[in-house]
Motif scaffolding. Structure first.
Motif, PDB file in Angstrom:
ATOM      1  N   THR A 174      -2.549  -3.746  -1.697  1.00  0.00           N
ATOM      2  CA  THR A 174      -3.248  -4.889  -1.093  1.00  0.00           C
ATOM      3  C   THR A 174      -4.483  -5.174  -1.603  1.00  0.00           C
ATOM      4  O   THR A 174      -4.831  -6.500  -1.527  1.00  0.00           O
ATOM      5  CB  THR A 174      -2.694  -5.089   0.386  1.00  0.00           C
ATOM      6  N   ASP A 175      -5.371  -4.188  -1.634  1.00  0.00           N
ATOM      7  CA  ASP A 175      -6.771  -4.378  -2.108  1.00  0.00           C
ATOM      8  C   ASP A 175      -7.028  -4.969  -3.225  1.00  0.00           C
ATOM      9  O   ASP A 175      -8.056  -5.449  -3.520  1.00  0.00           O
ATOM     10  CB  ASP A 175      -7.594  -3.200  -1.506  1.00  0.00           C
ATOM     11  N   GLN A 213      -7.605  -9.160   8.059  1.00  0.00           N
ATOM     12  CA  GLN A 213      -8.069  -8.923   6.626  1.00  0.00           C
ATOM     13  C   GLN A 213      -7.353  -9.634   5.622  1.00  0.00           C
ATOM     14  O   GLN A 213      -8.147 -10.379   4.827  1.00  0.00           O
ATOM     15  CB  GLN A 213      -8.312  -7.441   6.758  1.00  0.00           C
ATOM     16  N   ASN A 215      -3.971  -4.537   9.696  1.00  0.00           N
ATOM     17  CA  ASN A 215      -4.435  -5.311   8.384  1.00  0.00           C
ATOM     18  C   ASN A 215      -4.346  -6.664   8.267  1.00  0.00           C
ATOM     19  O   ASN A 215      -4.895  -7.278   7.206  1.00  0.00           O
ATOM     20  CB  ASN A 215      -3.738  -4.413   7.045  1.00  0.00           C
ATOM     21  N   ASP A 274       0.722  -1.132  -0.074  1.00  0.00           N
ATOM     22  CA  ASP A 274      -0.071  -0.186   0.053  1.00  0.00           C
ATOM     23  C   ASP A 274       0.756   1.301   0.225  1.00  0.00           C
ATOM     24  O   ASP A 274       0.407   2.266  -0.168  1.00  0.00           O
ATOM     25  CB  ASP A 274      -0.978   0.044   1.205  1.00  0.00           C
TER      26      ASP A 274
END
Length: 472
Positions: free
Chosen positions: A203-204, A232, A229, A186
């Motif tokens: 990362t998304d 997740q 994070n 990120d």
């Protein structure tokens, strides 16, 4: 996929081990029993009986090889560890073989026997051939993986020191077969590269990337600042069904190999593994210390008696010299030596290192320091429990206070008893040498202690530990 390749490789391993073990057995029979190389033993069994025994020997050895982790991927096990496990498996195999033959001797005619020379020849030849086989497999895999075959495709999640460390190791070990496809992060811009491994995006994008790529593994290498994070990202990785592992970014906090303890389902990470904190290990070491110290006092008693006489004759003052040192759990104790210097003011002595051509050292003292004879009274320290035969050398309180501020992890050496000799000493770090290097060796010893390691250090001390070129 690489999992299928590993299964095929394991099957090949087992097949080759059957052939190699059988070949080692046949070679031992040919050399010892057949009479074509060495004179045949009188009264040995018929060849059919020898080779029928392979029906039982081969399965037992395959189980031993599996028990000693000889079928794990080559990425996991180093060459030295693999060779050690081959030796261990063969030692256990020899013991089982001997025990079975001892129990079966009542069923064998008194004028016939199973050649013990052949057993020993099989033991040696099997170790040599097994190691040769595995070296050849390693060379084959190295060639294969270096050329891009049988590779494990890995995606890294998070750019950090852990990611760099992983990429560094993969780069210098192409035989491991890892191919790092890229990094999701990120904070670094897409296109940024470390050792030709590029950041592919944030990362998304993980789920999108997983849907369009074939991966063998995901390695989570998040920076320690991004652990919020972690839950997740782990959930997304688990949802994909791809094998996921976690490479922690805390090497600067925990600089050694930690070990994990299960506290009723709660994982507890110990910062440092110290085998001697275990009761069994500590008891075994203490038994060896007591027996070894008694043996040392008996063997060296003539030398110690002669040394005491020479000191008394050539220099006024006491024969023995005691000095405060810091030992186990930072407790001070009196360490004994033969006096090698002129009697001096204790307050001055505490603050001075011995220097080259130091006028305080007596002629006899110079010799006994060079040959380490001045250390032999420390067998008494070992007997009373202040010291051990093997361990980090103890230091004076003044220098402990100095070094603990200057050298990271210096005080860890006090988690075990100090020793007469140590891993640092047999590697040349004695006297006026690098304190930092000495501590590195001491920490390695503390974390990798075993009875065998102690005996190795004592053995090396006999050959290169007594004469100290750095002693003044």
């Amino acid at each position: 996929m690489i999992k299928d390749n590993q299964k095929r490789l394991n099957r090949l391993h087992i097949l080759l081990d059957i052939l190699v073990t059988s070949a080692a057995y046949a070679l031992a029979w040919f050399i010892v029993v057949s009479g074509k190389v060495l004179p045949v033993d009188v009264g040995v069994l018929k060849p059919q009986i020898y080779f029928m025994a392979l029906v039982f020997i081969v399965p037992v050895y395959l189980v031993l090889y599996a028990s000693f982790h000889l079928y794990v991927p080559k990425r996991i096990q180093g060459r030295r560890s693999e060779f050690a496990n081959i030796c261990k498996a063969n030692v256990i195999g020899l013991m089982i073989f001997t025990f079975v033959l001892f129990g079966a001797r009542r069923f064998i005619q008194h004028n016939e026997y199973f050649s013990t020379r052949m057993l020993l020849a099989f033991f040696v030849s099997n170790i040599i051939l097994m190691e040769t086989e595995r070296m050849c497999i390693r060379l084959f895999l190295r060639s294969l993986r270096t050329n891009g075959y049988n590779q494990k495709h890995v995606l890294l999640i998070g750019y950090s020191r852990a990611a760099e460390g992983f990429i560094d190791r993969v780069s210098v070990n192409p035989e491991w077969g890892y191919h790092v496809q890229g990094i999701l992060d990120d904070h670094q811009k897409p296109g940024y590269a470390y050792r030709k491994v590029q950041v592919l995006g944030p990362t998304d994008h993980l789920e999108t990337f997983l849907a369009s790529n074939t991966l063998d593994e995901i390695a989570i290498t998040l920076s320690i600042k991004e652990y919020a994070n972690l839950e997740q990202i782990v959930a997304a990785c688990e949802k994909s069904g791809v094998h996921t592992k976690f490479i922690p970014d805390y090497n600067n906090i925990i600089p050694t190999i930690p070990y994990m303890e299960d506290l009723q389902g709660l994982p507890v990470i110990h910062i440092r593994r110290v085998p001697l904190t275990g009761v069994f290990n500590a008891t075994m070491k203490r038994i060896v210390d007591i027996v070894g110290a008694l043996f040392g006092l008996i063997v060296f008693s003539p030398v110690m008696l002669l040394t005491a006489m020479l000191i008394k004759i050539t220099s006024p003052g006491p024969v023995f010299f005691s000095q405060e040192r810091i030992g186990l759990h930072n407790h001070p104790f009196k360490m004994y030596k033969f006096r090698s210097m002129e009697v001096q003011d204790p307050s001055k002595e505490k603050k001075q290192w011995t220097t080259p051509h130091d006028p305080r050292v007596t002629p006899v003292g110079h010799f006994i320091r060079k040959t380490s004879i001045d250390e032999t009274p420390q067998f008494f320290n070992v007997l009373i429990g202040d010291m051990s035969l093997v361990g980090p050398r103890p230091e004076r309180p003044l220098f402990v206070e100095k070094f603990k501020e200057e050298i990271p992890r210096y005080m860890i050496k006090h988690q075990v008893r100090p020793g007469l000799t140590g891993w640092a000493q047999v590697n040349g770090y004695r006297g006026d040498t690098s304190i930092t290097k000495r501590i590195e060796h001491d920490l390695y010893y503390i974390e990798n202690w075993s009875i065998g390691f102690d005996f190795k250090i004592m053995f090396l001390t006999v050959f290169k530990g007594f004469i100290n070129k750095n002693a003044y």
